[in-house]
Design a protein around this motif. Structure first.
Motif, short mmCIF file in Angstrom:
data_model
loop_
_atom_site.label_atom_id
_atom_site.label_comp_id
_atom_site.label_asym_id
_atom_site.label_seq_id
_atom_site.Cartn_x
_atom_site.Cartn_y
_atom_site.Cartn_z
N SER A 1 0.82 -1.22 0.00
CA SER A 1 0.00 0.00 0.00
C SER A 1 0.85 1.26 0.00
O SER A 1 0.32 2.35 0.24
N ASP A 32 0.56 3.38 3.19
CA ASP A 32 -0.72 4.01 3.50
C ASP A 32 -1.53 3.07 4.39
O ASP A 32 -2.04 2.03 3.93
N GLU A 89 -4.49 3.54 5.73
CA GLU A 89 -5.89 3.50 5.35
C GLU A 89 -6.11 2.54 4.19
O GLU A 89 -7.08 1.77 4.18
N LEU A 90 -5.21 2.58 3.21
CA LEU A 90 -5.35 1.68 2.08
C LEU A 90 -5.15 0.23 2.50
O LEU A 90 -5.86 -0.67 2.03
N ALA A 140 -8.27 -0.91 4.35
CA ALA A 140 -9.37 -1.12 3.41
C ALA A 140 -9.21 -2.45 2.68
O ALA A 140 -10.19 -3.16 2.43
N ASP A 165 -3.70 4.26 13.85
CA ASP A 165 -4.75 4.84 13.00
C ASP A 165 -5.99 3.98 13.13
O ASP A 165 -5.90 2.74 13.18
N PHE A 225 -9.95 3.17 11.61
CA PHE A 225 -10.83 3.32 10.46
C PHE A 225 -12.11 2.52 10.73
O PHE A 225 -12.06 1.32 11.03
N LEU A 232 -11.01 9.15 12.53
CA LEU A 232 -9.91 9.29 11.58
C LEU A 232 -9.11 10.57 11.80
O LEU A 232 -7.87 10.55 11.71
N SER A 278 -13.52 6.09 0.27
CA SER A 278 -12.56 5.25 -0.45
C SER A 278 -11.17 5.88 -0.38
O SER A 278 -11.01 7.07 -0.65
N PRO A 279 -10.16 5.14 0.00
CA PRO A 279 -8.81 5.71 0.09
C PRO A 279 -8.24 6.01 -1.28
O PRO A 279 -8.70 5.50 -2.30
#
Length: 707
Positions: A375, A378, A380-381, A384, A407, A409, A421, A468-469
């Protein structure tokens, strides 16, 4: 963008259990147990990754060294799945092939940077594995550590030489290959290579092998500048220089005659001459366009190969498999983990939150995030992608054991997703100074504080999720340089045109400045050939030329041993008489006097050098020595002819175009503004010039004595 998730089958690792002695079972029960065992064998490949990656709840996970030793026990090369953008797992066969060339058992670990330094980890892995051999640690860019246990291998020298023989961006595989080659050569040769590398580069390394996108943009910018700047400079400077060098020459086809007489147009230049300059400019542009890609031939910015989809999904698969068994996944390759008590408390807090009103599942992943992972660092990615693979709504917590960041989410729970977030307290998200100083970043305490924050967080009426990331960089394009004729190439074309105009302005300004300075200092560029002598000189040009010719004549006469010829002395003295007491700097000096000084001074210098010519060109005295005498037309009237001495240029003109020769006569400026031919006044100073230098000397002496 969600990363592609692909599940890979792995060999099952079944735990061995010591079975107690029991009485014989009935036949039916034996058959049932046998059937259950067969079902377990069939379904084992699907559950093996989870069992391998993450122990069940309540069990103590193996240490980092023990986990890595287990990987090396299966295969002597372990490439982590956390560096797919730098060292994908598909390179493992290449590392294994190179490791065989050392001549000794070699065990290779490719790990992220924080976990691939120091010899302590290699010692701990060797102790767990209990096998002698050469142990090597590699990170995303180079070999970082090496130790030999029970074998003779120059590990330290090979490590030092490999680091200093290759640039820093050579890549992990190339660095390991160089390390293996040095080990295979033996201890003596390894020591020699250490000395050679130290002598060549000291403690540094060679220049980098690859350039970055910024360097490529600079190359494109320079290419654009050159592609327009060079051809336009040719098109601007060459005609400008030609005009300045021909300054003072009459316009083509100019005729001094009656107004009702049609002028004869100047002959057109040959077609080859007219297209030569545009052809040269076009050839320069074509040469730059062809040679620039050959000069700037780099296509990649890194030695990292393009990872496969399986490389990119490997870690997500591993983490997802672990989360199916335990809501807390701890990376087995990371040294800092939660102990049994901390893990048990976190499990209790997660279970309590799941049972609370508006709560739900919480999935905690303790894995490092670096720019080289799937990722691109990242969180968040990554979360996800795990959520998509696990297909379960809940709160996904990404805790980084490397940096200590946390982090959160939300995916589908009745919580304010953006509050979690963006507004998570800094003490939880980043930690305090005490957490920064701690080796484990106090992750257990901060995760416990996070669960308290989730318990107290207000619930929303409807479930929510984060957006969406952003997409991760494309692996196929991440290390590929943009084309040379792209990005800053187009601005470079515009800047090149401006640069050509700027260069033209600088040259024009410098030419003018130099001309003015030379005027003040009395210097002049003498006509090197008859073709460069102007037919319509200005008073300033005549003054500069006369001053320079007189200075050259004085140097020649004074240097002539033992004394100059009589003709040279007479001509030089006559030129001095014309200068008068005010000298050539007096603006009132007539142009005819300036021309006479030029002719006499030049003739005196020629006599010193052995030239016994008695006449100069009567059409334009600035053309120099005459080579012949011929009857030529001196006006537009074809019947008016005179016998005049001519230079080579005027002789050729009289032969090829006799009607044009009268236009080439030198014309002197006058204060009234109307120029006059130098030979028109019958009783003027220059009237005897066509008869030779001797007559001009006599006329000068008479005019001075009369004056």
């Amino acid at each position: 963008m969600l990363l592609p998730v692909r599940r890979r089958a792995a060999r099952p690792i079944l735990p061995r259990r010591r079975r107690a002695t029991a009485p014989p079972l009935p036949v039916r029960r034996r058959a049932a147990l046998l059937l259950l065992a067969l079902c377990a064998v069939v379904t084992a490949p699907a559950t093996a990754p989870a069992a391998q990656a993450q122990p069940g709840p309540g069990t103590r996970p193996p240490s980092q060294a023990a986990h890595l030793a287990d990987r090396l026990r299966d295969h002597p090369v372990h490439v982590t799945d956390q560096l797919p953008r730098a060292v994908p797992r598909s390179l493992a066969p290449d590392f294994a092939r190179l490791a065989k060339r050392t001549g000794v058992p070699t065990y290779v670990l490719v790990l992220p940077t924080p976990y691939s330094y120091g010899d302590d980890l290699l010692g701990a892995v060797h102790e767990q594995l209990a096998r002698d051999g050469l142990y090597v640690l590699v990170d995303e860019s180079e070999v970082t550590a090496a130790r030999s246990f029970g074998v003779r291998a120059p590990a330290e020298d090979a490590l030092w030489a490999a680091r200093h023989e290759l640039p820093h961006d050579a890549g992990a595989l190339r660095s390991f290959e160089r390390f293996v080659d040095i080990v295979a050569e033996g201890a003596k040769e390894a020591g020699s290579r250490v000395d050679a590398a130290a002598a060549a580069h000291g403690d540094g390394a060679p220049e980098e092998m690859y350039i970055g996108p910024a360097d490529r943009r600079n190359q494109s910018f320079l290419t654009g500048i050159a592609l327009t700047g060079v051809p336009l400079s040719l098109l601007l400077l060459v005609p400008y220089a030609r005009r300045r060098l021909r300054a003072g020459r009459p316009p083509a086809g100019r005729r001094k005659g009656k107004k009702n007489k049609p002028s004869t147009p100047a002959p057109a230049r040959p077609l080859l001459h007219r297209i030569a300059l545009p052809a040269a400019a076009l050839a320069a542009a074509a040469a730059i366009g062809v040679c620039a890609p050959l000069l700037f031939d780099q296509t990649r910015s890194s030695a990292s190969p393009t990872p496969t989809p399986a490389d990119l999904s490997a870690r997500v698969d591993r983490v997802t498999a672990g989360l199916t068994r335990d809501p807390v996944y701890q990376d087995p390759e990371s040294p800092g983990r939660l102990d049994a008590a901390q893990l048990s408390r976190l499990h209790d807090r997660i279970a309590r939150f799941e049972r609370s009103e508006g709560g739900g599942p919480v999935f905690v992943t303790l894995v490092p995030h670096t720019p080289e992972d799937e990722s691109a660092g990242d969180e968040e990615l990554f979360s996800a992608a795990v959520h998509a693979a696990l297909d379960k709504d809940g709160v996904y917590v990404a805790a980084d054991p490397l940096t200590g960041s946390i982090d959160v989410f939300n995916h589908g729970l009745r919580l304010d997703s953006y509050d979690l977030l963006l507004d998570l307290p800094d003490a939880i998200a980043y930690g305090t100074e005490e957490a920064d100083e701690a080796d484990d970043h106090l992750l257990a305490e901060r995760l416990d504080a996070l669960m308290t924050y989730l318990d107290e967080a207000p619930r929303t009426e409807e479930p929510s999720s984060v957006g969406s990331p952003a997409r991760a960089p494309s692996p196929s394009k991440e290390h590929t340089l943009p084309p040379l004729f792209a990005t800053d190439f187009w601005p470079g074309l515009f800047v090149g045109a401006l640069a050509a105009l700027l260069v033209w302005g600088v040259v024009a300004g410098a030419w003018t400045a130099v001309t003015r300075v030379r005027r003040r200092l009395g210097w002049a560029l003498l006509p090197a050939s008859p073709g460069t002598a102007p037919a319509f000189p200005s008073a300033a040009f005549l003054r500069r030329t006369a001053r320079a010719e007189l200075r050259a004549a004085r140097s020649a006469v004074e240097a002539a041993p033992p004394s100059p010829p009589r003709a040279a002395r007479d001509r030089y003295e006559a030129a001095l008489l014309l200068t008068g007491t005010a000298g050539l700097g007096d603006p009132r000096t007539p142009p005819a006097h300036l021309l006479a000084v030029t002719v006499l001074a030049r003739a005196a210098r020629a006599a010193v050098e052995g030239d016994d010519s008695a006449r100069c060109c009567a059409v334009n005295p600035l053309h120099g020595t005459a080579v012949t005498r011929r009857h030529v037309r001196v006006t537009a009237d074809p019947h008016r002819r005179r016998l005049l001495p001519l230079c080579t240029l005027c002789r050729d003109t009289a032969t090829a175009a006799p009607g044009d020769l009268h236009q080439q006569f030198l014309t002197l400026p006058r204060p009234s503004g109307t120029p006059v031919r130098y030979d028109e006044p019958a009783d003027g100073l220059l009237s005897p010039l066509s008869d030779g230098y001797a007559g001009l000397v006599t006329r000068v002496r008479e005019s001075v004595n009369t004056g």
